[in-house]
Write a protein that holds these residues in place. Structure first.
Motif, PDB file in Angstrom:
ATOM      1  N   GLU A  52       0.833  -1.204   0.000  1.00  0.00           N
ATOM      2  CA  GLU A  52       0.000   0.000   0.000  1.00  0.00           C
ATOM      3  C   GLU A  52       0.867   1.253   0.000  1.00  0.00           C
ATOM      4  O   GLU A  52       0.598   2.215  -0.739  1.00  0.00           O
ATOM      5  N   SER A  53       1.909   1.234   0.822  1.00  0.00           N
ATOM      6  CA  SER A  53       2.808   2.381   0.889  1.00  0.00           C
ATOM      7  C   SER A  53       3.513   2.610  -0.447  1.00  0.00           C
ATOM      8  O   SER A  53       3.638   3.746  -0.923  1.00  0.00           O
ATOM      9  N   ALA A  54       3.962   1.527  -1.078  1.00  0.00           N
ATOM     10  CA  ALA A  54       4.634   1.641  -2.371  1.00  0.00           C
ATOM     11  C   ALA A  54       3.695   2.233  -3.418  1.00  0.00           C
ATOM     12  O   ALA A  54       4.102   3.080  -4.227  1.00  0.00           O
ATOM     13  N   ALA A  55       2.441   1.800  -3.421  1.00  0.00           N
ATOM     14  CA  ALA A  55       1.467   2.322  -4.383  1.00  0.00           C
ATOM     15  C   ALA A  55       1.206   3.799  -4.158  1.00  0.00           C
ATOM     16  O   ALA A  55       1.085   4.582  -5.113  1.00  0.00           O
ATOM     17  N   GLU A  56       1.139   4.203  -2.891  1.00  0.00           N
ATOM     18  CA  GLU A  56       0.929   5.620  -2.572  1.00  0.00           C
ATOM     19  C   GLU A  56       2.103   6.470  -3.038  1.00  0.00           C
ATOM     20  O   GLU A  56       1.923   7.553  -3.606  1.00  0.00           O
ATOM     21  N   ILE A  57       3.327   5.973  -2.815  1.00  0.00           N
ATOM     22  CA  ILE A  57       4.512   6.716  -3.231  1.00  0.00           C
ATOM     23  C   ILE A  57       4.589   6.792  -4.751  1.00  0.00           C
ATOM     24  O   ILE A  57       4.919   7.836  -5.328  1.00  0.00           O
ATOM     25  N   ALA A  58       4.274   5.694  -5.421  1.00  0.00           N
ATOM     26  CA  ALA A  58       4.324   5.658  -6.885  1.00  0.00           C
ATOM     27  C   ALA A  58       3.363   6.654  -7.517  1.00  0.00           C
ATOM     28  O   ALA A  58       3.587   7.128  -8.637  1.00  0.00           O
ATOM     29  N   ALA A  59       2.283   6.990  -6.787  1.00  0.00           N
ATOM     30  CA  ALA A  59       1.273   7.903  -7.317  1.00  0.00           C
ATOM     31  C   ALA A  59       1.597   9.368  -7.058  1.00  0.00           C
ATOM     32  O   ALA A  59       0.868  10.256  -7.526  1.00  0.00           O
ATOM     33  N   LEU A  60       2.687   9.647  -6.350  1.00  0.00           N
ATOM     34  CA  LEU A  60       3.050  11.026  -6.054  1.00  0.00           C
ATOM     35  C   LEU A  60       3.510  11.755  -7.311  1.00  0.00           C
ATOM     36  O   LEU A  60       3.961  11.129  -8.277  1.00  0.00           O
ATOM     37  N   PRO A  61       3.414  13.082  -7.328  1.00  0.00           N
ATOM     38  CA  PRO A  61       3.820  13.856  -8.506  1.00  0.00           C
ATOM     39  C   PRO A  61       5.305  13.698  -8.834  1.00  0.00           C
ATOM     40  O   PRO A  61       6.118  13.373  -7.973  1.00  0.00           O
ATOM     41  N   ARG A  62       5.640  13.921 -10.093  1.00  0.00           N
ATOM     42  CA  ARG A  62       7.005  13.981 -10.614  1.00  0.00           C
ATOM     43  C   ARG A  62       7.729  12.635 -10.616  1.00  0.00           C
ATOM     44  O   ARG A  62       8.950  12.577 -10.652  1.00  0.00           O
ATOM     45  N   MET A  63       6.954  11.588 -10.570  1.00  0.00           N
ATOM     46  CA  MET A  63       7.543  10.268 -10.726  1.00  0.00           C
ATOM     47  C   MET A  63       7.732   9.966 -12.215  1.00  0.00           C
ATOM     48  O   MET A  63       6.951  10.412 -13.050  1.00  0.00           O
ATOM     49  N   PRO A  64       8.781   9.198 -12.567  1.00  0.00           N
ATOM     50  CA  PRO A  64       8.949   8.811 -13.971  1.00  0.00           C
ATOM     51  C   PRO A  64       7.826   7.889 -14.412  1.00  0.00           C
ATOM     52  O   PRO A  64       7.206   7.211 -13.595  1.00  0.00           O
ATOM     53  N   ALA A  65       7.579   7.878 -15.709  1.00  0.00           N
ATOM     54  CA  ALA A  65       6.488   7.053 -16.242  1.00  0.00           C
ATOM     55  C   ALA A  65       6.704   5.583 -15.948  1.00  0.00           C
ATOM     56  O   ALA A  65       5.746   4.829 -15.753  1.00  0.00           O
ATOM     57  N   ASP A  66       7.963   5.170 -15.908  1.00  0.00           N
ATOM     58  CA  ASP A  66       8.270   3.759 -15.645  1.00  0.00           C
ATOM     59  C   ASP A  66       8.732   3.545 -14.207  1.00  0.00           C
ATOM     60  O   ASP A  66       9.627   2.748 -13.945  1.00  0.00           O
ATOM     61  N   VAL A  67       8.108   4.257 -13.276  1.00  0.00           N
ATOM     62  CA  VAL A  67       8.503   4.178 -11.862  1.00  0.00           C
ATOM     63  C   VAL A  67       8.569   2.726 -11.398  1.00  0.00           C
ATOM     64  O   VAL A  67       7.697   1.915 -11.717  1.00  0.00           O
ATOM     65  N   ARG A  68       9.643   2.416 -10.658  1.00  0.00           N
ATOM     66  CA  ARG A  68       9.873   1.037 -10.215  1.00  0.00           C
ATOM     67  C   ARG A  68       9.930   1.004  -8.697  1.00  0.00           C
ATOM     68  O   ARG A  68      10.988   1.095  -8.099  1.00  0.00           O
ATOM     69  N   ILE A  69       8.780   0.888  -8.079  1.00  0.00           N
ATOM     70  CA  ILE A  69       8.719   0.810  -6.621  1.00  0.00           C
ATOM     71  C   ILE A  69       7.606  -0.153  -6.220  1.00  0.00           C
ATOM     72  O   ILE A  69       6.469  -0.035  -6.684  1.00  0.00           O
ATOM     73  N   THR A  70       7.968  -1.135  -5.418  1.00  0.00           N
ATOM     74  CA  THR A  70       7.013  -2.133  -4.954  1.00  0.00           C
ATOM     75  C   THR A  70       7.240  -2.392  -3.471  1.00  0.00           C
ATOM     76  O   THR A  70       8.247  -1.960  -2.900  1.00  0.00           O
ATOM     77  N   GLY A  71       6.331  -3.100  -2.848  1.00  0.00           N
ATOM     78  CA  GLY A  71       6.442  -3.388  -1.426  1.00  0.00           C
ATOM     79  C   GLY A  71       6.401  -4.868  -1.139  1.00  0.00           C
ATOM     80  O   GLY A  71       5.818  -5.651  -1.899  1.00  0.00           O
ATOM     81  N   ALA A  72       7.033  -5.266  -0.033  1.00  0.00           N
ATOM     82  CA  ALA A  72       7.046  -6.674   0.376  1.00  0.00           C
ATOM     83  C   ALA A  72       7.413  -6.739   1.852  1.00  0.00           C
ATOM     84  O   ALA A  72       7.781  -5.730   2.472  1.00  0.00           O
TER      85      ALA A  72
END
Length: 232
Positions: A52-72
């Protein structure tokens, strides 16, 4: 020799795991590194919370189109990462680190935890039996490559999408000189930052403790103070 960013290694292909990535400091570092194009894994005791945290961070502004962030879960993040940043609260530091000794064997571990107490007079440095948080981590992780870094980076600045540059130096303490360049290169991926060697692990106590002074400065001047080393 003056600081020369052009001599730093290429770390763009490294996977960075952040244990404690659901907390303010961990989330901020995750955002900045992912925004720079780094592959980032968010670790938590709860895999669901990490995702959930990774998804929230990935949705923040100014992220690259191919943002690579996941959680585990922490254990999986430790196994899958090239570099792991420990960003957990001090009161859970020893237990969290000790539980990851096996999956962190051979891994670069960056400890940014500051052992601080708080009372009516404000923050103050706590006494750590091993000398500092990073020395405690090194004792618990005999098969890992350990350093202290990112202790003085403001979480609100890291998390603010409107802030493009964070002009400060990241002080790095370690017995392993190769880590200075690797961690310094990661720091340099965040515009405005430099990684500076600040001595062996035994010198980390005063760096961790100085965070109490920075908190006092920030409170007095309503700022997000950091450190910049001159003549370098």
């Amino acid at each position: 020799m003056a600081y020369d960013a052009s001599t730093l290694p290429d770390v763009s292909g490294l996977t960075v795991g952040i244990i404690g990535g659901t907390g303010d400091q961990g989330r901020g570092l995750a955002y900045r590194l992912a925004r720079a194009g780094q592959t980032v894994l968010i670790g938590s005791r709860s895999a669901e919370r990490a995702a959930e945290s990774a998804a929230e961070i990935a949705a923040l502004p100014r992220m690259p189109a191919d943002v690579r962030i996941t959680g585990a879960a922490n254990d999986e993040v430790a196994r899958r990462s090239d570099v792991v940043i420990i960003a957990v609260p001090w009161d859970g530091h020893a237990a969290t680190v000790a539980a990851l000794a096996e999956p962190l064997a051979g891994t670069i571990v960056v400890d940014c935890v500051n052992p601080l107490g708080f009372d009516k007079q404000g923050p103050y440095a706590l006494t750590v039996a091993e000398g500092s948080a990073v020395q405690q981590a090194a004792a618990l992780l005999p098969d890992s490559r350990v350093c202290a870094a990112f202790n003085h980076v403001s979480a609100p600045l890291l998390a603010d999408p409107e802030v493009d540059r964070i002009d400060l130096d990241v002080l790095i303490c370690t017995e392993d000189r190769e880590l200075v360049d690797i961690v310094g290169a990661l720091a340099a991926r965040i515009p405005g930052m430099r990684g500076i060697y600040a001595g062996r692990l035994r010198n980390a106590h005063q760096i961790e403790a100085f965070t109490a002074n920075l908190i006092a400065i920030n409170k007095r001047y309503k700022a997000h103070a950091g450190i910049r080393v001159t003549d370098l």
